[in-house]
Structures are given as C-alpha cells and as structure tokens.
Design a protein around this motif. Sequence first.
Motif, PDB file in Angstrom:
ATOM      1  N   PHE A 137       0.809  -1.372  -0.403  1.00  0.00           N
ATOM      2  CA  PHE A 137      -0.212  -0.158  -0.339  1.00  0.00           C
ATOM      3  C   PHE A 137       0.515   1.058  -0.088  1.00  0.00           C
ATOM      4  O   PHE A 137       0.519   2.768  -1.068  1.00  0.00           O
ATOM      5  CB  PHE A 137      -1.131   0.149   1.355  1.00  0.00           C
ATOM      6  CG  PHE A 137      -1.665   0.767   1.733  1.00  0.00           C
ATOM      7  CD1 PHE A 137      -2.289   1.804   0.240  1.00  0.00           C
ATOM      8  CD2 PHE A 137      -1.985   2.227   2.688  1.00  0.00           C
ATOM      9  CE1 PHE A 137      -3.222   2.687   0.596  1.00  0.00           C
ATOM     10  CE2 PHE A 137      -2.423   3.268   2.459  1.00  0.00           C
ATOM     11  CZ  PHE A 137      -3.439   3.199   2.056  1.00  0.00           C
ATOM     12  N   LEU A 138       2.059   0.935   0.718  1.00  0.00           N
ATOM     13  CA  LEU A 138       2.668   2.578   0.524  1.00  0.00           C
ATOM     14  C   LEU A 138       3.846   2.788  -0.347  1.00  0.00           C
ATOM     15  O   LEU A 138       4.178   3.442  -0.771  1.00  0.00           O
ATOM     16  CB  LEU A 138       3.103   2.208   2.516  1.00  0.00           C
ATOM     17  CG  LEU A 138       3.069   2.409   3.068  1.00  0.00           C
ATOM     18  CD1 LEU A 138       4.086   2.270   4.134  1.00  0.00           C
ATOM     19  CD2 LEU A 138       2.712   3.544   3.598  1.00  0.00           C
ATOM     20  N   GLY A 139       3.949   1.352  -1.305  1.00  0.00           N
ATOM     21  CA  GLY A 139       3.927   1.296  -1.999  1.00  0.00           C
ATOM     22  C   GLY A 139       5.977   1.305  -2.804  1.00  0.00           C
ATOM     23  O   GLY A 139       6.696   1.580  -3.603  1.00  0.00           O
ATOM     24  N   PHE A 140       6.386   0.394  -1.379  1.00  0.00           N
ATOM     25  CA  PHE A 140       7.464  -0.126  -1.522  1.00  0.00           C
ATOM     26  C   PHE A 140       7.384  -1.401  -1.921  1.00  0.00           C
ATOM     27  O   PHE A 140       7.328  -2.074  -1.864  1.00  0.00           O
ATOM     28  CB  PHE A 140       7.371  -0.795   0.246  1.00  0.00           C
ATOM     29  CG  PHE A 140       7.643   0.874   1.087  1.00  0.00           C
ATOM     30  CD1 PHE A 140       8.131   2.166   0.743  1.00  0.00           C
ATOM     31  CD2 PHE A 140       8.052   0.576   2.554  1.00  0.00           C
ATOM     32  CE1 PHE A 140       7.553   3.065   1.824  1.00  0.00           C
ATOM     33  CE2 PHE A 140       7.845   1.422   3.864  1.00  0.00           C
ATOM     34  CZ  PHE A 140       7.655   2.896   3.034  1.00  0.00           C
ATOM     35  N   PRO A 141       8.416  -1.596  -2.398  1.00  0.00           N
ATOM     36  CA  PRO A 141       9.292  -3.015  -3.063  1.00  0.00           C
ATOM     37  C   PRO A 141       8.840  -4.050  -2.297  1.00  0.00           C
ATOM     38  O   PRO A 141       9.259  -4.367  -1.687  1.00  0.00           O
ATOM     39  CB  PRO A 141      10.449  -2.493  -4.169  1.00  0.00           C
ATOM     40  CG  PRO A 141      10.901  -0.833  -3.628  1.00  0.00           C
ATOM     41  CD  PRO A 141       9.754  -0.777  -2.359  1.00  0.00           C
ATOM     42  N   GLU A 142       8.657  -4.943  -3.275  1.00  0.00           N
ATOM     43  CA  GLU A 142       8.133  -6.611  -2.322  1.00  0.00           C
ATOM     44  C   GLU A 142       9.467  -7.045  -2.143  1.00  0.00           C
ATOM     45  O   GLU A 142       9.341  -7.725  -1.217  1.00  0.00           O
ATOM     46  CB  GLU A 142       7.479  -7.123  -3.820  1.00  0.00           C
ATOM     47  CG  GLU A 142       7.164  -8.296  -2.796  1.00  0.00           C
ATOM     48  CD  GLU A 142       6.088  -9.282  -4.691  1.00  0.00           C
ATOM     49  OE1 GLU A 142       5.542  -9.068  -5.574  1.00  0.00           O
ATOM     50  OE2 GLU A 142       6.276 -10.803  -4.522  1.00  0.00           O
ATOM     51  N   LYS A 143      10.727  -6.457  -3.092  1.00  0.00           N
ATOM     52  CA  LYS A 143      11.517  -7.306  -2.518  1.00  0.00           C
ATOM     53  C   LYS A 143      11.992  -6.886  -0.449  1.00  0.00           C
ATOM     54  O   LYS A 143      12.866  -7.477   0.175  1.00  0.00           O
ATOM     55  CB  LYS A 143      12.916  -7.266  -3.002  1.00  0.00           C
ATOM     56  CG  LYS A 143      13.164  -5.850  -3.098  1.00  0.00           C
ATOM     57  CD  LYS A 143      14.414  -5.212  -4.344  1.00  0.00           C
ATOM     58  CE  LYS A 143      15.597  -4.414  -4.103  1.00  0.00           C
ATOM     59  NZ  LYS A 143      14.861  -2.959  -2.992  1.00  0.00           N
ATOM     60  N   ASP A 144      11.166  -5.609   0.110  1.00  0.00           N
ATOM     61  CA  ASP A 144      11.899  -5.454   0.859  1.00  0.00           C
ATOM     62  C   ASP A 144      10.409  -5.355   1.850  1.00  0.00           C
ATOM     63  O   ASP A 144      10.627  -4.842   2.996  1.00  0.00           O
ATOM     64  CB  ASP A 144      11.820  -3.533   0.932  1.00  0.00           C
ATOM     65  CG  ASP A 144      13.101  -3.535  -0.221  1.00  0.00           C
ATOM     66  OD1 ASP A 144      14.575  -4.205  -0.159  1.00  0.00           O
ATOM     67  OD2 ASP A 144      12.693  -2.401  -0.678  1.00  0.00           O
ATOM     68  N   ARG A 145       9.683  -6.252   1.522  1.00  0.00           N
ATOM     69  CA  ARG A 145       8.801  -6.811   2.747  1.00  0.00           C
ATOM     70  C   ARG A 145       8.744  -7.747   4.035  1.00  0.00           C
ATOM     71  O   ARG A 145       8.590  -6.500   5.108  1.00  0.00           O
ATOM     72  CB  ARG A 145       7.855  -7.807   2.235  1.00  0.00           C
ATOM     73  CG  ARG A 145       6.479  -7.523   1.291  1.00  0.00           C
ATOM     74  CD  ARG A 145       5.626  -8.243   0.441  1.00  0.00           C
ATOM     75  NE  ARG A 145       4.615  -7.791  -0.658  1.00  0.00           N
ATOM     76  CZ  ARG A 145       4.275  -8.646  -0.708  1.00  0.00           C
ATOM     77  NH1 ARG A 145       4.421 -10.591  -0.976  1.00  0.00           N
ATOM     78  NH2 ARG A 145       3.115  -9.002  -2.113  1.00  0.00           N
ATOM     79  N   ASP A 146       9.907  -8.390   3.782  1.00  0.00           N
ATOM     80  CA  ASP A 146      10.566  -8.662   5.644  1.00  0.00           C
ATOM     81  C   ASP A 146      11.148  -7.476   6.072  1.00  0.00           C
ATOM     82  O   ASP A 146      11.510  -7.390   6.728  1.00  0.00           O
ATOM     83  CB  ASP A 146      10.675  -9.689   4.784  1.00  0.00           C
ATOM     84  CG  ASP A 146      10.349 -10.829   4.996  1.00  0.00           C
ATOM     85  OD1 ASP A 146       9.029 -10.820   5.113  1.00  0.00           O
ATOM     86  OD2 ASP A 146      10.520 -11.669   3.693  1.00  0.00           O
TER      87      ASP A 146
END
Length: 385
Positions: A137-146
């Motif tokens: 939702f915040l638009g952060f890249p998926e690779k940074d989820r953790d």
Amino acid sequence: PFPDLAYFRENRPIFYHETLDQWFAFGHEDVSKLFSDPRMSADRMKGFVDAAPEEVREDLRKVAPYLEMFVLMNDEPDHARLRKFLHRGFNAEAIRGLRGQIQQIADELLDRVRETGRLDDSADFAFLLPAYVLSDFLGFPEKDRDRVVQWSVDFIGFFNVVPITVETTRDMVRSATEMIGYTKELLAERREHPREDFLGLLAGADPAEISEEEVVANAMLLLLAGHVAPRNLIGNAVYLLLTHPDQFAKLKEDPSLLDGAIEETLRYEPPVTLIPRIALEDVEMGGETIHAGQIVQLSIASANRDAARFPDPDRFDITKKRGPTLSFGHGPHGCLGALLAMEEARISLATLFRRMPDLRLDDDREIKWYRNAANRGPDSLPVVF
Ligand code: HEM
C-alpha cells in the motif's frame, strides 16, 4: 479480565487508580463522550523522552520530532490538517483496488504451509499479511517486505512494551532512522516518476499543507497503527470461531455471515482495548473531577460489553445485528484504516476457511497471548487442518 471490567462498569464507572495516578472510564456513554470531547488531548508523547533510560535519551531525541508528528498524537488544528491529507489515500475506491493484492498475499502465505497440515495462525499468517499489505500500500518494492516487518517489530517493541528499555529504544531508533531515510529516497524517486498510488500522493504533497517530515512520520505511523491491530482481529476471530463451534458451523453453512462474525469479534474481543487521553482542563464526569493534566484511559473492551448499549453482551453471537462499536475509536481520531482492516479480515478469513475447511485448534501446542494492556490477541495460535 472481562468480569473485572463488568464490576467496574457497574460500581466505579469513572475510576481513579491511585498508584498509576490515572483515571479509567468503563461505560459506553462516558467512553463515547470522552472520545469526542475537545478538552481531551490525544498528545500522549509529551515528556516521553524523559521517561526513557538516560543512556538512550540522546538517541531518542533524534527521532522524537517524527513521532510527535503522528496524526494520532496531534490535537487541532494540526490533527485535522494531517488527517485531511492522509484521508485522501484511504478512500473506498483505493481500498477496493487493494483486494487483488490482499488475496494474492493470503494465498501465498497459505501456500507456504499447505503441505504441512499445521499452521501458526498468528505468526505465519495474521502477523505477516497486514505488514505485507501495508508495504504494498505504501508503494515499497516487494523485495523489501521483510525489512518492513522488522521495522514494525521494532516499533511494536518500543511502543507497546512498558517500561521503555535501553534495548527496545535502540532497536526502535535504528529502525526509525532506516525507514525515514528509505522513505525519503523513494519519495524523491516517485517525484521523478509520478504514479497514482499512495506513495504518489505522499510524493506530490504540497509542502504548505504537509511537510516532507510529516509525510515520512505518518508513513511510519501507518505501519505502527496498521499492523498489530489487524493481526489481532484476524487471530481473535479465528480463536473465537474455533472455540464457539456452534457459531463456526453457522458461518460454514452461510458464508454471508462473515461480516457479522468480524463485527462481533471486534465487539467481543477488540484488538485495541484501551486508549489514553489527557485532560486539558478540569472535566466533570460521573460525579468525579478529572483534573487538568491527568490521564484518562478509555476502556473500549468494557464499553463494548455495556448491556445498556449491547443486550446480552457476554454472548458471542455472529448473527446478532448489534450496531457500531467503539473498536475503531470514535470522534475526530476515529480509525483511518478501518475500511482496510475490514477488507484484510474479510479476505484472510474467507481464504483460510475456504482452503482449510476442517481447521481446528492444535491441542498439542499452546496458545500464547500478547501481553499488553492496550492490545489483545494471540501471539501464537497453533491450528491444524
Ligand atoms: C486510529 C483501532 C487498523 C490507521 C485508531 C483508533 C483506534 C484504532 C481505536 C483511535 C485512536 C485514538 O482515538 O487515539 C484499529 C483497529 C484496527 C485498526 C482495531 C484493526 C482491526 C488500522 C489500519 C490502519 C490504521 C489497517 C492503517 C493502515 C489508523 C490511524 C489512526 C487510527 C492513522 C489515527 C487517526 C487519527 O488520529 O485521526 N485505530 N485500527 N488503523 N488508526 Fe486504526
């Protein structure tokens, strides 16, 4: 425990706790009134740096200005200004637009455990889902989820664990500093390549309306406010349904009862149980005087079980239409993310029950509850399917 809340609601609805030097409000009407009373300040960050151990106060001072910019902690007029801006990103259409992503995350998380027949509903599912959704939702890249999950863990450790310790402060300051730098970089990038998502909204903010520091601070708040509470809602719903087999059977028979089950969970076991306010002037209530400067804790958990508002309140009944509760707060600070939280709960529970229809508690493993006066939900909820 709920019987204690019933005792206070009936006998000492406005109660002064001498050791804590704090007031507590237990009745539905009083709690509602206090939520909307402009003489009650939401700014609970005053003096928090001084409450931290001395050796970390300097560190804390570096991020404290950001924490003080949280919409949640501000009174008018700054509160309304910040909220008006953030609210644009939480309209119904934007939340509907997230459905596909939420569904995908729910399926991915359940795929991970599909072959095992065992799941920790809290740790493996309800904990990760809202954090991943917020990251997207915040638009952060998926690779940074953790990475986002780790920041959130450190924020939760600092804000939800009393007393503040050297370790929790250091972890929080490190994560906050990292998230501030990271978000600023992404904002700069998004300004070069505009897009119409939440990050695009933040990046395009008019500095006369909201400063870049306030934008970054409130991105941090969304992570803090939007992670543990939805986790607890999902966990509480699974726990209540599995321990009330008659209700679970009704839901299986008629899946359109899901919204009722979520609303009844919110009432019966609210994820946020207690919200503080600080009196700006003397306030009379229930024959007592709350003096200027004193803290009042508003007991949502108790208000939601007030028989004057909810008949037969100690019965968990997903078929009963009971009307709005105070679980998302009330008045000017009422939850900004309620629509998102409901959507997350709907999709995650529907997916869980559809894919694992024989879901039941794992009798060999212990349920662990999150121990905190203001938040309630299972930390660990082992189930088998
Ligand atoms: C405010 C509960 C999910 C963002 C609140 C308040 C409550 C609450 C009780 C009022 C706080 C106060 O009066 O001081 C919940 C529950 C949730 C949930 C039970 C899940 C079941 C979320 C989500 C988000 C969110 C998913 C965002 C992603 C906020 C924000 C505020 C807020 C920004 C502050 C609003 C303001 O100060 O004007 N929430 N919340 N919440 N919530 Fe939630």
